[in-house]
Write an enzyme that holds these catalytic residues in place. Structure first.
Site, PDB file in Angstrom:
ATOM      1  N   ILE A 131      -4.137   4.469   0.597  1.00 38.65           N
ATOM      2  CA  ILE A 131      -4.691   4.903   1.883  1.00 38.65           C
ATOM      3  C   ILE A 131      -5.869   5.852   1.685  1.00 38.65           C
ATOM      4  CG2 ILE A 131      -4.187   6.123   4.039  1.00 38.65           C
ATOM      5  CD1 ILE A 131      -1.203   5.307   3.554  1.00 38.65           C
ATOM      6  N   TYR A 147       0.835  -1.200   0.000  1.00 38.13           N
ATOM      7  CA  TYR A 147       0.000   0.000   0.000  1.00 38.13           C
ATOM      8  C   TYR A 147       0.870   1.251   0.000  1.00 38.13           C
ATOM      9  CZ  TYR A 147       0.748   0.897   5.040  1.00 38.13           C
ATOM     10  OH  TYR A 147       1.297   1.173   6.269  1.00 38.13           O
ATOM     11  N   CYS A 148       0.226   2.362  -0.381  1.00 36.03           N
ATOM     12  CA  CYS A 148       0.898   3.663  -0.417  1.00 36.03           C
ATOM     13  C   CYS A 148      -0.189   4.733  -0.282  1.00 36.03           C
ATOM     14  CB  CYS A 148       1.703   3.816  -1.710  1.00 36.03           C
ATOM     15  SG  CYS A 148       0.712   3.612  -3.205  1.00 36.03           S
ATOM     16  N   THR A 149       0.130   5.964  -0.614  1.00 35.95           N
ATOM     17  CA  THR A 149      -0.821   7.050  -0.400  1.00 35.95           C
ATOM     18  C   THR A 149      -2.049   6.928  -1.294  1.00 35.95           C
ATOM     19  OG1 THR A 149       1.032   8.504   0.157  1.00 35.95           O
ATOM     20  CG2 THR A 149      -1.086   9.555  -0.313  1.00 35.95           C
TER      21      THR A 149
END
Length: 258
Positions: free
Chosen positions: A217, A187-189
């Site tokens: 996110i 996952y990331c932004t």
């Protein structure tokens, strides 16, 4: 339009798609955004587009609609949040070698089948029950830089303290034992880093399924809130971070260190 609250619409969006003449597209998109008074950053490369823009909602939506009229970008699905002021000082539209730099030429999402994407609701359910639907342990792998992780992250997430995304492939090689045999959710932004990360992870034959968190996110906050997440989400504009309600975050001590 968010009629009952702040009037400035902030969007973030990316799409891996082949772009044969990025310089020409840059000029068109800059002219449109400038005419509408939008601020933010648009990055264009042969592998796709990555953008962060803000302004009054009708103007932002008009720019997005014009971009979607180009068949290459018809599937764009911006993530939205609201603020009382535009959190960018100027408009930048740039051509780059990559829209997110990995320095790993074999990873080209615009030329490969997309890695499996996991909806936010499914990740929440797996974290609620402590395993995936096949009983396999689930690990969340943060692909962001260490200072972003400090502002907020999923509970128990793997964090290799990388300082730039181009370090990710070597970090995988050094820490693959943490991932082997598990269900890995990168996952990331907003999804762009974990999309490349998931493709790279799939190449490593880790012995378990690999997913990217659909929309990162920000989409997780939008769809399920802050469940299994602590802190805020760092964003690359003057808000600096947003909370699980996608509002500008109150003071976060981690931000003082960066």
């Amino acid at each position: 339009m968010n009629a009952s609250g702040p009037s400035i619409l902030n969007i973030s969006c990316y799409l891996f798609v082949e772009i044969n003449a990025p310089e020409a597209l840059r000029d068109v998109l800059h002219t449109r955004a400038d005419a509408l008074g939008l601020k933010g950053t648009v990055l264009i490369a042969e592998e796709g587009i990555n953008l962060f823009l803000a302004g009054p909602a009708p103007d932002v939506n008009a720019w997005v609609d014009a971009l979607r009229a180009d068949q290459r970008f018809a599937s764009l699905a911006p993530k939205e949040s609201w603020s009382t002021e535009v959190p960018f000082r100027k408009l930048l539209v740039k051509v780059k070698p990559e829209i997110i730099r990995m320095n790993h030429p074999t990873i080209r999402p615009d030329q490969s089948p997309r890695a499996p994407a996991l909806p936010a609701a499914t990740l929440k359910r797996w974290l609620d029950q402590g395993h995936d639907d096949n009983g396999r342990p689930v690990v969340t792998l943060d692909t962001r830089n260490g200072f972003e992780v400090d502002v907020g992250a999923f509970d128990g997430a793997i964090d290799w303290r990388i300082t730039k995304f181009s370090e990710f492939p070597e970090a995988v090689k050094a820490h693959r034992a943490e991932l082997e045999g598990k269900t890995v959710v990168s996952y990331c932004t907003g999804g762009i880093r974990c999309e490349k990360a998931a493709l790279y992870l799939a190449e490593q034959n880790l012995g378990g399924p690999v997913y990217q968190l659909e929309g990162g996110i920000l989409k997780y906050f939008e769809e399920v809130g802050g469940n299994h997440y602590h802190g805020d989400c760092f964003v690359f504009d003057e808000r600096r971070a947003v909370d699980p309600g996608l509002s500008p975050a109150p003071h976060n001590e981690a931000l003082d260190r960066h």
